[in-house]
Design an enzyme around this catalytic site. Structure first.
Site, PDB file in Angstrom:
ATOM      1  CB  CYS A 111      -0.952  -0.002   1.176  1.00  0.00           C
ATOM      2  SG  CYS A 111      -1.976  -1.466   1.232  1.00  0.00           S
ATOM      3  CG  HIS A 248      -3.163   3.442   2.086  1.00  0.00           C
ATOM      4  ND1 HIS A 248      -3.826   3.051   0.938  1.00  0.00           N
ATOM      5  CD2 HIS A 248      -3.120   2.336   2.889  1.00  0.00           C
ATOM      6  CE1 HIS A 248      -4.166   1.772   1.045  1.00  0.00           C
ATOM      7  NE2 HIS A 248      -3.749   1.321   2.208  1.00  0.00           N
ATOM      8  CG  ASN A 278      -6.746  -0.969   1.589  1.00  0.00           C
ATOM      9  OD1 ASN A 278      -6.073  -0.566   0.649  1.00  0.00           O
ATOM     10  ND2 ASN A 278      -6.199  -1.442   2.700  1.00  0.00           N
TER      11      ASN A 278
HETATM   12  N1  COA Z   1     -18.428  -8.813   9.900  1.00  0.00           N
HETATM   13  C1  COA Z   1     -18.875  -9.112  11.136  1.00  0.00           C
HETATM   14  N2  COA Z   1     -18.059  -9.510  12.120  1.00  0.00           N
HETATM   15  C2  COA Z   1     -16.762  -9.611  11.856  1.00  0.00           C
HETATM   16  C3  COA Z   1     -16.225  -9.327  10.586  1.00  0.00           C
HETATM   17  C4  COA Z   1     -17.121  -8.925   9.590  1.00  0.00           C
HETATM   18  N3  COA Z   1     -16.713  -8.620   8.340  1.00  0.00           N
HETATM   19  N4  COA Z   1     -14.892  -9.511  10.605  1.00  0.00           N
HETATM   20  C5  COA Z   1     -14.581  -9.906  11.868  1.00  0.00           C
HETATM   21  N5  COA Z   1     -15.715  -9.978  12.603  1.00  0.00           N
HETATM   22  C6  COA Z   1     -15.833 -10.347  14.008  1.00  0.00           C
HETATM   23  C7  COA Z   1     -14.685 -11.192  14.497  1.00  0.00           C
HETATM   24  O1  COA Z   1     -14.867 -12.547  14.190  1.00  0.00           O
HETATM   25  C8  COA Z   1     -14.726 -10.910  15.975  1.00  0.00           C
HETATM   26  O2  COA Z   1     -15.750 -11.695  16.541  1.00  0.00           O
HETATM   27  P1  COA Z   1     -15.574 -12.342  18.014  1.00  0.00           P
HETATM   28  O3  COA Z   1     -15.457 -11.153  18.936  1.00  0.00           O
HETATM   29  O4  COA Z   1     -16.828 -13.123  18.185  1.00  0.00           O
HETATM   30  O5  COA Z   1     -14.326 -13.156  17.949  1.00  0.00           O
HETATM   31  C9  COA Z   1     -15.174  -9.462  16.069  1.00  0.00           C
HETATM   32  O6  COA Z   1     -15.808  -9.173  14.811  1.00  0.00           O
HETATM   33  C10 COA Z   1     -14.049  -8.500  16.303  1.00  0.00           C
HETATM   34  O7  COA Z   1     -12.988  -8.839  15.400  1.00  0.00           O
HETATM   35  P2  COA Z   1     -11.667  -8.015  15.332  1.00  0.00           P
HETATM   36  O8  COA Z   1     -10.791  -8.570  14.273  1.00  0.00           O
HETATM   37  O9  COA Z   1     -11.121  -7.867  16.727  1.00  0.00           O
HETATM   38  O10 COA Z   1     -12.257  -6.600  14.860  1.00  0.00           O
HETATM   39  P3  COA Z   1     -11.589  -5.209  14.829  1.00  0.00           P
HETATM   40  O11 COA Z   1     -12.381  -4.263  15.650  1.00  0.00           O
HETATM   41  O12 COA Z   1     -10.103  -5.266  15.048  1.00  0.00           O
HETATM   42  O13 COA Z   1     -11.817  -4.799  13.303  1.00  0.00           O
HETATM   43  C11 COA Z   1     -10.583  -4.614  11.264  1.00  0.00           C
HETATM   44  C12 COA Z   1     -11.208  -5.563  12.274  1.00  0.00           C
HETATM   45  C13 COA Z   1      -9.920  -5.451  10.183  1.00  0.00           C
HETATM   46  C14 COA Z   1     -11.700  -3.776  10.628  1.00  0.00           C
HETATM   47  C15 COA Z   1      -9.571  -3.682  11.985  1.00  0.00           C
HETATM   48  O14 COA Z   1      -8.684  -4.447  12.760  1.00  0.00           O
HETATM   49  C16 COA Z   1      -8.790  -2.848  11.024  1.00  0.00           C
HETATM   50  O15 COA Z   1      -9.328  -1.976  10.387  1.00  0.00           O
HETATM   51  N6  COA Z   1      -7.455  -3.079  10.914  1.00  0.00           N
HETATM   52  C17 COA Z   1      -6.614  -2.419   9.960  1.00  0.00           C
HETATM   53  C18 COA Z   1      -6.747  -3.153   8.664  1.00  0.00           C
HETATM   54  C19 COA Z   1      -6.162  -2.425   7.495  1.00  0.00           C
HETATM   55  O16 COA Z   1      -6.464  -1.278   7.296  1.00  0.00           O
HETATM   56  N7  COA Z   1      -5.339  -3.142   6.744  1.00  0.00           N
HETATM   57  C20 COA Z   1      -4.728  -2.651   5.566  1.00  0.00           C
HETATM   58  C21 COA Z   1      -3.610  -1.721   5.875  1.00  0.00           C
HETATM   59  S1  COA Z   1      -2.818  -1.239   4.436  1.00  0.00           S
END
Ligand code: COA
Length: 321
Positions: A111, A248, A278
């Site tokens: 990215c 980004h 993204n």
């Molecule tokens: N829909 C519904 N629930 C979802 C889900 C979805 N698409 N994806 C994950 N979950 C659930 C998980 O299974 C978890 O459930 P549990 O509590 O029963 O185990 C819960 O939601 C929380 O998951 P978690 O991974 O802790 O969520 P989060 O708040 O960290 O959000 C992201 C996940 C990916 C949105 C977040 O971590 C993020 O934005 N990270 C940066 C990612 C990014 O930008 N990457 C590219 C960089 S270049």
């Protein structure tokens, strides 16, 4: 001399996939995706290719710059999702454009790719080697994503953006910082072809994007904020002097955290993540083209650009538009 952007272009695939569409395939919902990421929809390639999208964005950028393809001396194309390993998408685009006088090079910095490619172009211009350079960021991440993994498939989209740069004495890139930390690579990874030959027979291997979302989130907020602070400090700039931040577009919450850290006005951080998701290396040039074409960027305005992502890699640019 500085590398200065004189034209931009972009391209998005025709097919739009909303959060509601995704909810028909994986257990998710619009509310969860919107509140965690700010993404409502993304464009997904169906008939489009990486090189084809890059070509369209490049053609539009050259038109905008009023430059002919044969005038180009260099094409720098950033991607992690080319159509082929060889030839590179950079060479494919060179052929499609008929940019016969340009060397074509591909760069993988996930990215951060477009931002790193702009910095590379700037270095060539500063060294007096080339003065007419096309920089492209393009991704078809939809082919690298596991569509059964709701934690990742909701995040990404496809698209391309491009910029044409020439040498300028005053405007253009003034300074940049760029970094990599390979020790944290496992936070966001995607395997290439496994070793398989006469002597090694491997079974199927996971080839999809895997991510530690929370680790990446923390990394992004910390490193982007740091890199902007560093650029402001060493150029004796205050946030008040910056007219626009082009970050980004990974996640609206990451951008909001950076805004909070800088104590800046939200309006200076345009976003298109809601519409595009993204798009990795394509996200900065896609947004840049929107801002350029809408007249949002004013001549002489001070602009900060930041990229961050797999590698891990991150960096920021300070430029005068
Ligand atoms: N829909 C519904 N629930 C979802 C889900 C979805 N698409 N994806 C994950 N979950 C659930 C998980 O299974 C978890 O459930 P549990 O509590 O029963 O185990 C819960 O939601 C929380 O998951 P978690 O991974 O802790 O969520 P989060 O708040 O960290 O959000 C992201 C996940 C990916 C949105 C977040 O971590 C993020 O934005 N990270 C940066 C990612 C990014 O930008 N990457 C590219 C960089 S270049």
């Amino acid at each position: 001399m500085n590398a200065h952007i004189i034209g931009t272009g972009s391209f998005l695939p025709e097919k739009v996939v909303t959060n509601f569409d995704l909810a028909e395939h994986v257990e998710t919902n619009d509310e969860w995706i919107m509140s965690r990421t700010g993404i409502r929809q993304r464009h997904i390639a169906v008939n489009e290719t990486t090189a084809g999208m890059a070509f369209e964005a490049a053609r539009r950028a050259l038109d905008d710059a009023g430059m002919l393809p044969e005038e180009l001396e260099m094409i720098l194309l950033a991607t992690v999702s080319p159509d082929h390993i060889v030839p590179s998408a950079a060479c494919e685009v060179q052929a499609m454009l008929g940019a016969n006088n340009a060397v074509a090079i591909e760069l993988n910095a996930a990215c951060s790719g477009f931002v790193f490619a702009l910095n590379t172009a700037h270095a060539y211009v500063m060294a007096g080697i080339y003065t007419k350079i096309l920089v492209i960021g393009v991704e078809t991440l939809s082919k690298l994503v596991d569509w059964s993994d709701r934690g990742t498939c909701i995040l990404f989209g496809d698209g391309a953006g491009a910029a044409v740069l020439t040498a300028d004495e005053c405007a253009g890139i003034q300074d940049f910082v760029q970094y990599a930390d390979g020790t944290k690579g496992e936070a966001l990874l995607c395997d290439a072809k496994p070793l398989q030959n006469l002597f090694v027979q491997n079974g199927q291997q996971q080839r999809y994007v895997r991510m530690d979302g929370q680790e990446v989130f923390k990394f992004a907020v910390r490193r982007v904020s740091e890199s902007i602070d560093q650029l402001l400090a060493r150029n004796s700039l205050t946030t008040g002097e910056i007219g626009c931040y082009i970050l980004h577009q990974a996640n609206a919450r990451i951008i909001q955290s950076v805004i909070k850290h800088l104590k800046e006005e939200e309006g200076k951080f345009p976003m298109n993540v809601e519409r595009c998701g993204n798009t990795s290396g394509a996200s900065v040039p896609l947004l840049l083209d929107e801002l350029n074409r809408s007249g949002r960027l004013k001549k002489g305005e001070k602009v900060i650009m930041s990229g961050f992502g797999g590698g891990l890699t991150w960096g920021s640019i300070y430029m005068i538009w």
